[in-house]
Design a protein around this motif. Structure first.
Motif, PDB file in Angstrom:
ATOM      1  N   UNK A  34       0.806  -1.219  -0.114  1.00  0.00           N
ATOM      2  CA  UNK A  34      -0.080  -0.082   0.169  1.00  0.00           C
ATOM      3  C   UNK A  34       0.773   1.123  -0.107  1.00  0.00           C
ATOM      4  N   UNK A  35       0.272   2.373  -0.363  1.00  0.00           N
ATOM      5  CA  UNK A  35       1.005   3.607  -0.204  1.00  0.00           C
ATOM      6  C   UNK A  35       0.513   4.573  -1.255  1.00  0.00           C
ATOM      7  N   UNK A  36       0.726   5.679  -0.986  1.00  0.00           N
ATOM      8  CA  UNK A  36       0.059   6.742  -1.785  1.00  0.00           C
ATOM      9  C   UNK A  36       1.344   7.613  -2.585  1.00  0.00           C
ATOM     10  N   UNK A  37       2.566   7.371  -2.258  1.00  0.00           N
ATOM     11  CA  UNK A  37       3.520   8.094  -2.984  1.00  0.00           C
ATOM     12  C   UNK A  37       4.531   7.073  -3.547  1.00  0.00           C
ATOM     13  N   UNK A  38       5.840   7.422  -3.764  1.00  0.00           N
ATOM     14  CA  UNK A  38       6.666   6.523  -4.524  1.00  0.00           C
ATOM     15  C   UNK A  38       7.071   5.177  -3.597  1.00  0.00           C
ATOM     16  N   UNK A  39       6.910   5.304  -2.204  1.00  0.00           N
ATOM     17  CA  UNK A  39       7.416   4.492  -1.204  1.00  0.00           C
ATOM     18  C   UNK A  39       6.408   3.665  -0.688  1.00  0.00           C
ATOM     19  N   UNK A  40       6.202   2.387  -1.275  1.00  0.00           N
ATOM     20  CA  UNK A  40       5.152   1.544  -0.687  1.00  0.00           C
ATOM     21  C   UNK A  40       5.469   0.863   0.701  1.00  0.00           C
ATOM     22  N   UNK A  41       4.206   0.601   1.451  1.00  0.00           N
ATOM     23  CA  UNK A  41       4.349   0.029   2.494  1.00  0.00           C
ATOM     24  C   UNK A  41       4.090  -1.636   2.408  1.00  0.00           C
ATOM     25  N   UNK A  42       4.482  -2.368   3.263  1.00  0.00           N
ATOM     26  CA  UNK A  42       4.075  -3.766   3.009  1.00  0.00           C
ATOM     27  C   UNK A  42       3.683  -4.594   4.463  1.00  0.00           C
ATOM     28  N   UNK A  43       2.715  -5.093   4.202  1.00  0.00           N
ATOM     29  CA  UNK A  43       2.147  -5.829   5.234  1.00  0.00           C
ATOM     30  C   UNK A  43       1.760  -7.447   5.508  1.00  0.00           C
TER      31      UNK A  43
END
Ligand SMILES: O=C(O)CCC(=O)C(=O)O
Ligand SMILES: [Fe+2]
Length: 447
Positions: A34-43
């Motif tokens: 997930x993410x709204x910019x260039x850096x995505x999060x991961x769960x």
């Protein structure tokens, strides 16, 4: 005759409008980006920390909802975080879980593989922190073929956030938090329901509840209604309807039967020449069973919208799409609405309520939609004569005078394109001994 009618009514009753449970999921499928910019999060939901969930929650936007065609932000009605589908990617493989096969078996009627007739479109990700909830609403229809909604609940430590589903005066609660907590294996909770069903999410009291929502559409391959292989529900309805037709005391001269459908159907709002018969491809549950049964009997049946234009005067059945909400005000002040429905929209007066001449006294004992079909001599001349008399096999729903019930105004998305119409099935039958008669609906055009 009464006993047979009662048996038929029972077989037509609405079934549970949802299916919920827990399914095992391959742990590799429990990853979310997930993410709204260039850096995505991961769960990884196999092993998720509260810090990670806090970060996901803080990435979300406040969830809005639709009241009629307006997008509304009101935390007293809906408090939750959401991500639109552009901002997340789930590794969950719905087909691998087989959950749709299980859910649709109950929700879809007809032969063949129900899964093959359904497309699931990912819609939103929602995060409910402590104190988050979503009050009663009905999901906004996004197309004529949208028939259901699916909510997936990930296994995260949380309490509360049950889904309550309400339909035909009944209520069901799915405690998804409890269901996933007690399941040992990697899993998700799921609930699939018809999209015209009222539902709500109760407040989350602890932890974070993370859900994915999907819209369920029926695809090109509708149920094969022309040569139906009757399911057991349809077979039951057919046998019970046949028993009524075989009874010499039931409408001995023939006539019209009216069936209020159990479910609402999305229709395009602005298409006034809408032919309601297209809903045949999207029928749900026992409504599909009823139509399949009629096809197998000497009955000519047509879909119509039923509008109760005046509580005192009865029901109009109109052929094309007709949006009661948008009727210009002058229709009401310049003349009775019934006149316009009849003159311009192919409306038919059906079973007006009886009033005594020179009196406003209602002779139908408070029954909105009387079954009896005789018009007494002391009938008030100012009341419209019926165009057709309909014997209502099951009663129309309470709110059949509104194409949208109050709760339907609260959607999960503002939209004015489609609305849920309350549609009934009007069938003609011939006299006893020759039930196989032609449709003769006066102004009703046969299709
Ligand atoms: O997140 C849920 O459990 C349900 C959400 C919902 O009802 C909706 O988005 O319309
Ligand atoms: Fe919803």
């Amino acid at each position: 005759m009464d006993g047979k009618l009662e048996t038929l009514r029972q077989s037509l009753a609405a079934k549970a409008p949802y299916r919920a449970g827990v399914v095992d999921v391959d742990p590799k499928n429990l990853i979310l980006f997930y993410g709204k910019d260039r850096k995505a999060g991961r769960i990884d939901f196999n092993d998720v920390t509260s810090e990670e969930l806090e970060h996901l929650a803080s990435t979300c936007d406040p969830a809005t909802f639709g009241v009629k065609n307006e997008d509304v932000f009101d935390e007293s009605y809906r408090k939750a975080g959401k991500l639109d589908s552009d901002f997340f990617a789930s590794r969950l493989d719905l087909d691998a879980t087989k959950l749709l096969d299980m859910a649709l078996d109950d929700l879809m009627e007809g032969d063949g593989d129900p899964r093959a007739r359904v497309e699931a479109e990912i819609y939103k990700l929602n995060v409910y922190g402590e104190g988050s909830f979503f009050k009663p609403h009905v999901d906004t229809p996004r197309g004529e073929n949208m028939f259901g909604s699916l909510v997936i609940v990930f296994k995260t430590p949380h309490e509360g956030g049950s889904l309550i589903v309400r339909d035909h005066g009944q209520e069901w609660t799915f405690d998804s938090a409890g269901a996933v907590a007690t399941h040992e294996e990697p899993c998700v909770g799921y609930i699939a329901f018809y999209s015209d069903v009222e539902h709500e999410v109760t407040p989350v009291t602890k932890g974070y509840r993370v859900t994915l929502t999907y819209n369920l559409y029926s695809t090109e391959k509708p149920l094969s209604i022309d040569h139906p292989h009757l399911t057991s529900d349809a077979e039951k309805i057919k046998v019970n309807l046949q028993a009524l037709l075989d009874d010499p005391s039931f409408l001995p001269e023939g006539g019209y039967l009216g069936f209020g459908l159990n479910r609402y159907y999305p229709v395009p709002r602005f298409d006034v020449n809408r032919d309601f018969n297209t809903i045949i491809h999207n029928l749900k549950g026992n409504d599909a069973a009823l139509v399949a049964a009629c096809k197998d009997l000497p009955i000519k049946a047509h879909f119509r919208a039923a509008l109760r234009t005046d509580v005192q005067l009865g029901v109009y059945v109109v052929s094309p799409m007709f949006d009661l909400i948008d009727i210009p005000y002058h229709y009401y002040v310049e003349g009775p609405l019934t006149y316009y429905l009849r003159e311009y929209f192919g409306g038919l007066v059906v079973n007006p309520r009886r009033r005594l001449k020179n009196s406003n006294k209602d002779r139908s004992n408070g029954q909105d939609l009387p079954d009896e079909s005789s018009y007494p001599d002391d009938y008030d001349d100012e009341d419209p004569r019926p165009d057709i008399e309909v014997f209502w096999v099951n009663r129309l729903q309470e709110h059949s005078n509104q194409l949208q019930s109050p709760v339907l105004c609260y959607g999960n998305e503002p939209s004015w394109e489609y609305l849920y119409a309350y549609i009934c099935l009007i069938a003609s039958i011939g006299p006893y001994g020759a039930r196989d008669a032609k449709w003769d609906g006066g102004k009703v055009q046969s299709q």
